[in-house]
Structure formats: structure tokens, C-alpha cells
Design a protein around this motif. Structure first.
Motif, PDB file in Angstrom:
ATOM      1  N   ARG A   1       2.139   1.650  -3.458  1.00 46.99           N
ATOM      2  CA  ARG A   1       1.068   2.122  -4.330  1.00 46.99           C
ATOM      3  C   ARG A   1       0.882   3.634  -4.190  1.00 46.99           C
ATOM      4  O   ARG A   1       0.737   4.345  -5.192  1.00 46.99           O
ATOM      5  CB  ARG A   1      -0.237   1.383  -4.004  1.00 46.99           C
ATOM      6  CG  ARG A   1      -1.410   1.754  -4.888  1.00 46.99           C
ATOM      7  CD  ARG A   1      -2.691   1.071  -4.438  1.00 46.99           C
ATOM      8  NE  ARG A   1      -2.578  -0.380  -4.454  1.00 46.99           N
ATOM      9  CZ  ARG A   1      -2.620  -1.154  -3.376  1.00 46.99           C
ATOM     10  NH1 ARG A   1      -2.763  -0.614  -2.174  1.00 46.99           N
ATOM     11  NH2 ARG A   1      -2.521  -2.457  -3.475  1.00 46.99           N
TER      12      ARG A   1
ATOM     13  N   GLY B   1     -12.796  -3.114 -13.977  1.00 48.14           N
ATOM     14  CA  GLY B   1     -11.586  -2.459 -13.493  1.00 48.14           C
ATOM     15  C   GLY B   1     -11.923  -1.365 -12.496  1.00 48.14           C
ATOM     16  O   GLY B   1     -13.100  -1.049 -12.262  1.00 48.14           O
TER      17      GLY B   1
ATOM     18  N   GLY C   1      -6.627  -8.136  -9.449  1.00 45.83           N
ATOM     19  CA  GLY C   1      -6.388  -6.944  -8.642  1.00 45.83           C
ATOM     20  C   GLY C   1      -7.651  -6.394  -8.010  1.00 45.83           C
ATOM     21  O   GLY C   1      -7.596  -5.645  -7.029  1.00 45.83           O
ATOM     22  N   LEU C   2      -8.814  -6.782  -8.550  1.00 44.87           N
ATOM     23  CA  LEU C   2     -10.097  -6.350  -7.997  1.00 44.87           C
ATOM     24  C   LEU C   2     -10.539  -7.220  -6.830  1.00 44.87           C
ATOM     25  O   LEU C   2     -11.467  -6.867  -6.096  1.00 44.87           O
ATOM     26  CB  LEU C   2     -11.176  -6.400  -9.082  1.00 44.87           C
ATOM     27  CG  LEU C   2     -10.891  -5.634 -10.376  1.00 44.87           C
ATOM     28  CD1 LEU C   2     -11.973  -5.915 -11.402  1.00 44.87           C
ATOM     29  CD2 LEU C   2     -10.774  -4.150 -10.103  1.00 44.87           C
TER      30      LEU C   2
ATOM     31  N   SER D   1       0.827  -1.206   0.000  1.00 44.81           N
ATOM     32  CA  SER D   1       0.000   0.000   0.000  1.00 44.81           C
ATOM     33  C   SER D   1       0.862   1.257   0.000  1.00 44.81           C
ATOM     34  O   SER D   1       0.546   2.248  -0.671  1.00 44.81           O
ATOM     35  CB  SER D   1      -0.939  -0.007   1.215  1.00 44.81           C
ATOM     36  OG  SER D   1      -1.875  -1.060   1.123  1.00 44.81           O
TER      37      SER D   1
ATOM     38  N   TYR E   1      -3.893   5.546 -10.193  1.00 40.02           N
ATOM     39  CA  TYR E   1      -3.847   4.086 -10.038  1.00 40.02           C
ATOM     40  C   TYR E   1      -4.974   3.454 -10.843  1.00 40.02           C
ATOM     41  O   TYR E   1      -6.044   4.046 -11.032  1.00 40.02           O
ATOM     42  CB  TYR E   1      -4.012   3.712  -8.561  1.00 40.02           C
ATOM     43  CG  TYR E   1      -3.912   2.229  -8.270  1.00 40.02           C
ATOM     44  CD1 TYR E   1      -2.688   1.570  -8.358  1.00 40.02           C
ATOM     45  CD2 TYR E   1      -5.037   1.484  -7.929  1.00 40.02           C
ATOM     46  CE1 TYR E   1      -2.582   0.206  -8.102  1.00 40.02           C
ATOM     47  CE2 TYR E   1      -4.942   0.123  -7.667  1.00 40.02           C
ATOM     48  CZ  TYR E   1      -3.711  -0.507  -7.759  1.00 40.02           C
ATOM     49  OH  TYR E   1      -3.611  -1.860  -7.510  1.00 40.02           O
ATOM     50  N   SER E   2      -4.732   2.241 -11.329  1.00 33.93           N
ATOM     51  CA  SER E   2      -5.779   1.395 -11.910  1.00 33.93           C
ATOM     52  C   SER E   2      -5.464  -0.052 -11.573  1.00 33.93           C
ATOM     53  O   SER E   2      -4.292  -0.426 -11.434  1.00 33.93           O
ATOM     54  CB  SER E   2      -5.872   1.556 -13.431  1.00 33.93           C
ATOM     55  OG  SER E   2      -6.534   2.743 -13.792  1.00 33.93           O
ATOM     56  N   CYS E   3      -6.498  -0.870 -11.457  1.00 33.33           N
ATOM     57  CA  CYS E   3      -6.300  -2.307 -11.279  1.00 33.33           C
ATOM     58  C   CYS E   3      -7.391  -3.056 -12.021  1.00 33.33           C
ATOM     59  O   CYS E   3      -8.473  -2.525 -12.280  1.00 33.33           O
ATOM     60  CB  CYS E   3      -6.254  -2.700  -9.799  1.00 33.33           C
ATOM     61  SG  CYS E   3      -7.778  -2.392  -8.884  1.00 33.33           S
TER      62      CYS E   3
ATOM     63  N   ASN F   1      -5.195  -5.515 -18.433  1.00 30.81           N
ATOM     64  CA  ASN F   1      -4.377  -5.718 -17.234  1.00 30.81           C
ATOM     65  C   ASN F   1      -2.888  -5.522 -17.533  1.00 30.81           C
ATOM     66  O   ASN F   1      -2.060  -6.371 -17.212  1.00 30.81           O
ATOM     67  CB  ASN F   1      -4.635  -7.098 -16.622  1.00 30.81           C
ATOM     68  CG  ASN F   1      -4.145  -7.189 -15.192  1.00 30.81           C
ATOM     69  OD1 ASN F   1      -3.970  -6.184 -14.507  1.00 30.81           O
ATOM     70  ND2 ASN F   1      -3.922  -8.408 -14.727  1.00 30.81           N
TER      71      ASN F   1
ATOM     72  N   SER G   1     -10.309   2.620 -11.485  1.00 28.52           N
ATOM     73  CA  SER G   1      -9.345   3.686 -11.710  1.00 28.52           C
ATOM     74  C   SER G   1      -9.503   4.737 -10.623  1.00 28.52           C
ATOM     75  O   SER G   1     -10.621   5.024 -10.181  1.00 28.52           O
ATOM     76  CB  SER G   1      -9.532   4.329 -13.092  1.00 28.52           C
ATOM     77  OG  SER G   1      -9.188   3.420 -14.118  1.00 28.52           O
TER      78      SER G   1
END
Length: 245
Positions: free
Chosen positions: A37, A175, A197-198, A34, A191-193, A162, A177
């Protein structure tokens, strides 16, 4: 389910303490992740995105509602569909009641899909949700943030999902964002996942992870095959008693 031995309470406590040490290792690793990130570089958003909402056109800056942080849940709902993705709905059932808590920490969460706003409003009412849900169907937002793909991109293999780890076989993908707005009104993508990642955003899955059976999806055609819209589940069958009278 794997076979389990039955032990005394004292032996269970000893085994649980060993596992607790491993849980603490994961917690510490998650905290480090974290921090990493939060330290990622940002990209300034220069495109003037516009969305269709229940009250008309709104800009990306409007979605913040005066707060500094914006989380966008990319909800799979293509223009030609009559209802939203059942898997995205599984996530939406979880974040529906989080909105006020996020707002208390200077963060707004909205859902964005390509379906027209009338379809979004009807499905939102059916599901009993209250979060803001905008349509990006008339713009590039979904494509720019890698959750929608043109038929030509899918056909040519340019449907990069991804961060190029996989393709996506249909036009819309899930996703998240994240954006930040500074005092001068500048907006940054932070950030995006996507994909697994979700996973950490789905509290129901993490409750199942605490149980002996876990998610028990191994024998299914694909991991979330069991998921239905909340109003489409049939009553679970009653299990026969394992005890002899």
C-alpha cells in the motif's frame, strides 16, 4: 453459536498455539499488504477544493494543519438528512479519541460530508465529538473521490463504487481517502478504500471478533442492522441464568 467441547487447560493451550500460528500468518500477510500500500503510485491533486467549516471557507491544504499527511473520513450525511449515518457514526465513535495520537505521527484526520456545516455542527455537538468536520456540499470533492453519486448516475447505473466492484443505491457512500503534502505545497492522493476495506478501522468489530459469538449478524436483514446511534440504544435484555440453583 457452534457447539464447543470443554477440555483441560493443557489441551486448550495446545489448541490456542495452533491458532496462534495462523494468527501470525495473517499478521505477516497484513504487514506485506501495508508495504505494498505504501508503495502505490500517487496522483497529484490539481483541483482547488474548498470546504465550508465553522470559521468559513477553507482549502484542502488548510486541512493538513501543517502536517504532511491527511486522512479524510467520508461521512455519509446528505444535505437533506437531519442526522448523520448511524454506521458512519459507529466508526466516528472509534476514531474520535485517536486524533491526538495521529497528530503525533504527522497525520491529521478530518470528516467530510455534503450536509451544510450547521447540520454537521449540531450533530457533532449531540454526539459529543471533537474532530474537525467540513462540508463539501458546494463542490465536487465527494463526487471526484467516488463517495457521492448524482440521481442521474444512480438511474443510469454509472454509480461506480469501490473501484467498479459494485454500485451504490443512494447518493452518499462511506469511504476513506488519504493525501500527502510535500514541502513545496503539492498535494497528492495516495490511497482510498471503501466497503469492507473500511472494516479494519472499526475497533469495536475487532473486539467482537475475539468473542465466542463474534459479530453474530448472520440472521439479520443486513450485517449492520443492529447498529444505532450511541444515544439511541435501549438497555440490553438480561439473559436468564444457565445454571440451576
Amino acid at each position: 453459536m457452534q457447539p464447543h467441547i470443554v477440555v483441560s487447560r493443557e489441551a486448550w493451550i495446545a489448541a490456542r498455539k495452533t491458532h496462534l500460528a495462523h494468527e501470525k500468518e495473517l499478521t505477516q500477510a497484513r504487514e506485506r499488504l501495508s508495504e505494498e500500500r505504501r508503495a502505490l503510485p500517487w496522483v497529484k491533486v490539481d483541483k482547488d477544493y474548498a470546504f465550508d467549516g465553522p470559521g468559513g471557507k477553507v482549502k484542502l491544504a488548510d486541512l493538513f494543519k501543517g502536517r504532511r499527511q491527511l486522512v479524510v473520513q467520508h461521512f455519509m450525511f446528505a444535505p437533506e438528512w437531519n442526522e448523520g449515518c448511524k454506521h458512519c457514526s459507529f466508526w466516528a465513535d472509534g476514531f474520535e479519541r485517536m486524533i491526538p495520537h495521529l497528530a503525533a505521527r504527522d497525520t491529521t484526520l478530518v470528516a467530510i460530508s455534503r450536509a451544510p456545516v450547521e447540520k454537521l455542527a449540531a450533530f457533532r455537538a449531540r454526539m459529543g465529538w471533537t474532530f474537525d468536520w467540513l462540508s463539501s456540499g458546494n463542490g465536487d470533492f465527494n463526487y471526484d473521490y467516488a463517495v457521492s453519486f448524482t440521481p442521474d448516475a444512480i438511474k443510469s447505473g454509472d454509480n461506480i463504487y469501490n473501484f467498479a466492484t459494485s454500485g451504490f443505491a443512494i447518493e452518499d457512500a462511506p469511504g476513506i481517502s488519504v493525501f500527502y503534502r510535500d514541502e513545496a505545497g503539492n498535494i497528492f492522493h495516495t490511497y482510498s478504500c471503501f466497503a469492507r476495506g473500511l472494516d479494519m478501522m472499526n475497533a469495536a468489530y475487532h473486539y467482537l471478533d475475539l468473542t465466542p459469538l463474534g459479530r453474530h449478524e448472520e440472521e439479520l436483514p443486513y450485517p449492520m442492522d443492529w447498529v444505532r446511534l450511541r444515544d439511541q440504544y435501549t438497555p440490553a435484555p438480561v439473559q436468564a441464568s444457565c445454571c440451576h440453583s
